[in-house]
Enzyme design. Sequence first.
Site, short mmCIF file in Angstrom:
data_model
loop_
_atom_site.label_atom_id
_atom_site.label_comp_id
_atom_site.label_asym_id
_atom_site.label_seq_id
_atom_site.Cartn_x
_atom_site.Cartn_y
_atom_site.Cartn_z
N GLU A 176 0.87 -1.19 0.00
CA GLU A 176 0.00 0.00 0.00
C GLU A 176 0.90 1.23 0.00
O GLU A 176 1.82 1.34 0.82
CB GLU A 176 -0.89 0.03 1.25
N ALA A 207 -3.09 15.11 8.69
CA ALA A 207 -3.44 13.70 8.93
C ALA A 207 -2.75 13.16 10.18
O ALA A 207 -3.36 12.40 10.94
CB ALA A 207 -3.06 12.85 7.71
N THR A 208 -1.50 13.57 10.40
CA THR A 208 -0.77 13.08 11.57
C THR A 208 -1.43 13.58 12.86
O THR A 208 -1.66 12.81 13.79
CB THR A 208 0.71 13.56 11.51
N HIS A 232 -4.91 12.01 13.33
CA HIS A 232 -4.76 10.61 13.75
C HIS A 232 -4.49 10.54 15.25
O HIS A 232 -5.10 9.77 15.98
CB HIS A 232 -3.61 9.98 12.96
#
Length: 239
Positions: free
Chosen positions: A169, A181-182, A185
């Site tokens: 992936e 995104a970090t 998350h």
Amino acid sequence: MPGWTFDDEKLLRRMFSADDPTFELAEARTHELMELMVFYKCAMMEIETKFNVLNAEYSLMHDRNPIQSIKTRLKSPRSIRDKLIRRNLPVSIDSIEQNLTDIAGVRVICSFPEDVYALIRALLRQDDITLIDMKDYIANPKPNGYRSLHIIVEIPIFLEHGKKRIKVEIQLRTIAMDFWATLEHQLRYKKEFEFTEEMMQELKECADISAKLDLRMEAIRKAVLPAKIDYSALQDEMF
Ligand code: 0O2
């Protein structure tokens, strides 16, 4: 295998001895799984090398690096088992190979949105790479604002006696997308905390602001460092 802990190995033995109490069989299956994990690790390293080569070539051709950093990760045995159980799938070596596509993961953090498409196009042109699936969360962000380009590819691994095709992936995103995104998350995994509608809206707005920032930075880059190749059709051509 380097990076594996004693706990991982104990877990593997428990995983694979659940249906059959004989230790030898459990041990054989453990070995089989560890062998499979080595294949995934090799495939991941191959993909990382391909991106490093592309980065070196681009920096020579365009006087700048399209890749800021590359992160790789191998899914842990515990996450593999949990994912199979969550999806009501058998916990077996065959099931891992048939059902899971994210055992080996490569995340490529790019400088600008156009770099994401230029790199992925260059990778997919390589004749040992087979595209299995693509999700473009840059063109179509998730409702929470998440942006990235995800692809699943298959790549051959050459072994002592033959070759094996392995899935990897790949997630490509810009520094701004990765920043969002970090942090998202990290916040999302604070499971004891219930997000309010307002907080989710705020996160979404932050994602939209960082997407605008990407476009503005890209516009400056185009003025300062005009591309020596025509990027304009890349995104359309891919689909
Ligand atoms: P990890 O530890 O990052 O691997 P699947 O991958 O099959 O479980 P799905 O939803 O079809 O399911 O896959 P998709 O959409 O390709 O997303 C999978 C991965 O993308 C996630 O892996 C994350 O890394 C990332 N991702 C997807 N959506 C979000 C999001 O809203 N926020 C953030 N921060 N990351 C996201 P995992 O399995 O969650 O974990």
